[in-house]
Design a protein around this motif. Structure first.
Motif, short mmCIF file in Angstrom:
data_model
loop_
_atom_site.label_atom_id
_atom_site.label_comp_id
_atom_site.label_asym_id
_atom_site.label_seq_id
_atom_site.Cartn_x
_atom_site.Cartn_y
_atom_site.Cartn_z
N GLN A 241 61.90 85.61 78.31
CA GLN A 241 62.42 84.27 78.56
C GLN A 241 61.30 83.31 78.90
OE1 GLN A 241 65.30 85.03 81.66
NE2 GLN A 241 66.97 85.40 80.21
N GLU A 242 60.30 83.78 79.65
CA GLU A 242 59.17 82.93 80.02
C GLU A 242 58.37 82.54 78.78
OE1 GLU A 242 56.17 80.73 81.91
OE2 GLU A 242 58.28 81.14 82.33
N ILE A 243 58.23 83.46 77.83
CA ILE A 243 57.53 83.14 76.58
C ILE A 243 58.26 82.02 75.85
CG2 ILE A 243 56.99 84.00 74.27
CD1 ILE A 243 56.34 86.70 75.54
N GLU A 244 59.57 82.14 75.79
CA GLU A 244 60.37 81.12 75.09
C GLU A 244 60.27 79.78 75.79
OE1 GLU A 244 63.20 79.79 72.14
OE2 GLU A 244 62.12 81.69 72.31
N MET B 46 66.99 85.97 67.67
CA MET B 46 66.12 85.90 68.83
C MET B 46 65.58 87.28 69.19
SD MET B 46 64.69 84.38 71.46
CE MET B 46 65.52 82.83 71.76
N ARG B 47 66.49 88.27 69.37
CA ARG B 47 66.04 89.61 69.73
C ARG B 47 65.16 90.23 68.66
NH1 ARG B 47 71.53 92.32 72.38
NH2 ARG B 47 71.65 90.90 74.18
N ALA B 48 65.52 89.98 67.41
CA ALA B 48 64.74 90.54 66.31
C ALA B 48 63.33 89.98 66.32
CB ALA B 48 65.42 90.24 64.97
N PHE B 49 63.22 88.68 66.59
CA PHE B 49 61.90 88.07 66.61
C PHE B 49 61.05 88.63 67.74
CE2 PHE B 49 59.24 84.87 68.69
CZ PHE B 49 58.29 84.70 67.69
N LEU B 50 61.62 88.73 68.96
CA LEU B 50 60.87 89.23 70.10
C LEU B 50 60.47 90.68 69.90
CD1 LEU B 50 62.87 87.56 72.99
CD2 LEU B 50 60.58 86.98 72.21
N SER B 51 61.36 91.46 69.30
CA SER B 51 61.04 92.85 69.04
C SER B 51 59.90 92.96 68.04
CB SER B 51 62.28 93.57 68.47
OG SER B 51 61.96 94.89 68.10
N ARG B 52 59.94 92.13 67.00
CA ARG B 52 58.88 92.12 65.99
C ARG B 52 57.56 91.69 66.61
NH1 ARG B 52 61.65 89.55 62.72
NH2 ARG B 52 60.87 87.44 62.97
N LEU B 53 57.61 90.69 67.51
CA LEU B 53 56.41 90.23 68.19
C LEU B 53 55.81 91.32 69.07
CD1 LEU B 53 54.52 87.87 68.83
CD2 LEU B 53 56.07 87.24 70.67
N PRO C 113 46.45 97.57 77.06
CA PRO C 113 46.68 98.89 77.60
C PRO C 113 47.99 99.46 77.09
CG PRO C 113 46.03 97.34 79.31
CD PRO C 113 46.31 96.55 78.08
N ALA C 114 48.05 100.79 77.04
CA ALA C 114 49.26 101.46 76.58
C ALA C 114 50.44 101.01 77.42
CB ALA C 114 49.08 102.97 76.68
N GLY C 115 51.53 100.61 76.75
CA GLY C 115 52.73 100.20 77.45
C GLY C 115 52.74 98.76 77.90
N ALA C 116 51.62 98.07 77.70
CA ALA C 116 51.53 96.71 78.20
C ALA C 116 52.44 95.76 77.45
CB ALA C 116 50.10 96.20 78.11
N CYS C 117 52.89 96.14 76.27
CA CYS C 117 53.71 95.24 75.47
C CYS C 117 55.20 95.39 75.73
CB CYS C 117 53.42 95.47 73.98
SG CYS C 117 51.75 95.02 73.52
N ALA C 118 55.55 96.30 76.64
CA ALA C 118 56.96 96.49 76.96
C ALA C 118 57.40 95.29 77.80
CB ALA C 118 57.17 97.79 77.72
N GLN C 119 58.09 94.36 77.19
CA GLN C 119 58.42 93.11 77.85
C GLN C 119 59.78 93.19 78.53
OE1 GLN C 119 58.23 90.47 74.52
NE2 GLN C 119 56.11 89.90 74.93
N THR C 120 59.87 92.66 79.73
CA THR C 120 61.14 92.55 80.41
C THR C 120 61.88 91.34 79.87
OG1 THR C 120 60.24 91.13 82.15
CG2 THR C 120 60.07 93.52 82.50
N THR C 121 63.17 91.27 80.19
CA THR C 121 63.95 90.11 79.77
C THR C 121 63.35 88.84 80.36
OG1 THR C 121 65.97 91.42 79.62
CG2 THR C 121 66.22 89.03 79.81
#
Length: 304
Positions: free
Chosen positions: A31-34, A1-8, A19-27
Motif C-alpha cells: 500500500q505504501e508503494i502505491e 492490482m494483486r497481479a501487478f504487485l506479485s509480478r513486481l 537479501p533472501a526473502g527481502a522481497c516478501a512484501q506485507t500488505t
C-alpha cells in the motif's frame, strides 16, 4: 492490482540483488508503494520546463518527460526498500505509456574532479577491476544473504568528453545463477562535472532496451547547464576543494556508491578500487501507466 504487485515482487527477486526473502512484501508495504507512487506522480513537474537542481544547475526538461521532486522521489525509493540518500535530487520518468524507464538524479559534493587521467585510462583494465572487485565482494554478499554477482561486460564502454566534462558508461551485471538469456536491468550512467562535484543522471532500464532508451538520458545530459559560479571552468585552485580521486574512479569505484531504486551494497577503496557492483531496478512501467490513466480520466471528468 494483486497481479501487478506479485509480478513486481517476482521481478525484484529475480533481477535485484536483495537479501533472501527481502522481497516478501506485507500488505502495508504494498500500500505504501502505491501511495508513494501516486504522490510522486501528482507532484511531478511536466516538460517542457526548466528544473533547478539544488544550487548547482538547471536541466531543460523535454516535453516527453516528468520530473519528480526530491521529497516524493525519496518516499517512493524508501517504499521500495532504500535508505535515505542525501545526494538525491529527484527522478525523471516518461510521459508516454509505451516507455518503461526511470532516471535517477543525484549530486555528489565530492569537490573538483581532475580529469587528466582520462587521457591514459584503459577501458579493459577498468572492466577487469570491476570484475575482480565483484568477485572479492561476493563472499561478503553471501554472508549478508545477497546473491553472488558476475560482470558480463560493457553495455557502454567509458566515454569522456573533455570539452564538456561529460562522462558516460554502463556495465552489465547479473546473478551468477541467472541464465545468459535473461534480460537484466542495467544502469546507464552519465555524469556532468562541476566546480563542487558532479551531477549524475542514471537511466535504469532493461539491457535490451538501452539502444532505444539511452536517448532520453543523453538528451537530459545535453540539456543540463551548471549555473554561473558552479561550472567546471569556475574552479579556483587557491580556494576550492579538490576530490581525493580522479575521473577513472567514477567508473572503477565511486559509481558503486550511488543509490539505486533498491538497497545497494557498495564500497570505494582507491583508484581502480575493488568494489561491489551497483544493483538497481526500474520502477515498473505498469504502475506509472495505471496512474497516468487514472489521472487522465479524472481530468476528463472535471472538464465534462
Amino acid at each position: 492490482m494483486r497481479a501487478f504487485l506479485s509480478r513486481l515482487s517476482l521481478a525484484a527477486s529475480a533481477l535485484l540483488f536483495l537479501p533472501a526473502g527481502a522481497c516478501a512484501q506485507t500488505t502495508e508495504a504494498r500500500q505504501e508503494i502505491e501511495v508513494a507512487a501516486r504522490a510522486a506522480y501528482a507532484a511531478a513537474q511536466a516538460g517542457p520546463s526548466d528544473v533547478k537542481l539544488a544550487d548547482q544547475a538547471v536541466v531543460h526538461l523535454p516535453e516527453r518527460m516528468l520530473f519528480v521532486p526530491r521529497p516524493q522521489a525519496e518516499r517512493l525509493m524508501q517504499a521500495y526498500g532504500n535508505g535515505k540518500d542525501a545526494t538525491l535530487l529527484g527522478l525523471v520518468m516518461p510521459k508516454a505509456d509505451d516507455e518503461d524507464w526511470v532516471i535517477t538524479v543525484n549530486f555528489e559534493k565530492a569537490g573538483y574532479i581532475k580529469d587528466d587521467d582520462a587521457r591514459n585510462w584503459n577501458v579493459s583494465e577498468l572492466l577487469t577491476s570491476l570484475r575482480e572487485g565483484t568477485e572479492q565482494s561476493n563472499e561478503e554478499r553471501s554472508k549478508l544473504g545477497f546473491p553472488e554477482l558476475t560482470v558480463d561486460g560493457w553495455v557502454q564502454a567509458p566515454r569522456y568528453d573533455s570539452a564538456t566534462q561529460r562522462l558516460v558508461w554502463s556495465v552489465a551485471a547479473r546473478h551468477k545463477k541467472a541464465g545468459l538469456s535473461e534480460d537484466p536491468t542495467v544502469n546507464y550512467n552519465t555524469y556532468a562535472l562541476g566546480r563542487d562535484g558532479y551531477i549524475t543522471l542514471d537511466l535504469i532500464t532493461q539491457k535490451s532496451a538501452v539502444p532505444k532508451d539511452k536517448g532520453a538520458v543523453l538528451a537530459l545530459l545535453d540539456n543540463l547547464e551548471y549555473v554561473e559560479g558552479k561550472r567546471y571552468a569556475d574552479f579556483n585552485a587557491s580556494t576550492d576543494k579538490v576530490a581525493e580521486y580522479g575521473l577513472a574512479a567514477l567508473v572503477a569505484g565511486v559509481a558503486a556508491k550511488k543509490l539505486g531504486l533498491f538497497a545497494v551494497i557498495a564500497a570505494f577503496v582507491a583508484k581502480f578500487a575493488k568494489v561491489f557492483v551497483l544493483a538497481a531496478a526500474a520502477l515498473g512501467g505498469g504502475l506509472w501507466k495505471r496512474l497516468r490513466g487514472k489521472k487522465e480520466k479524472a481530468q476528463d471528468s472535471q472538464q465534462a
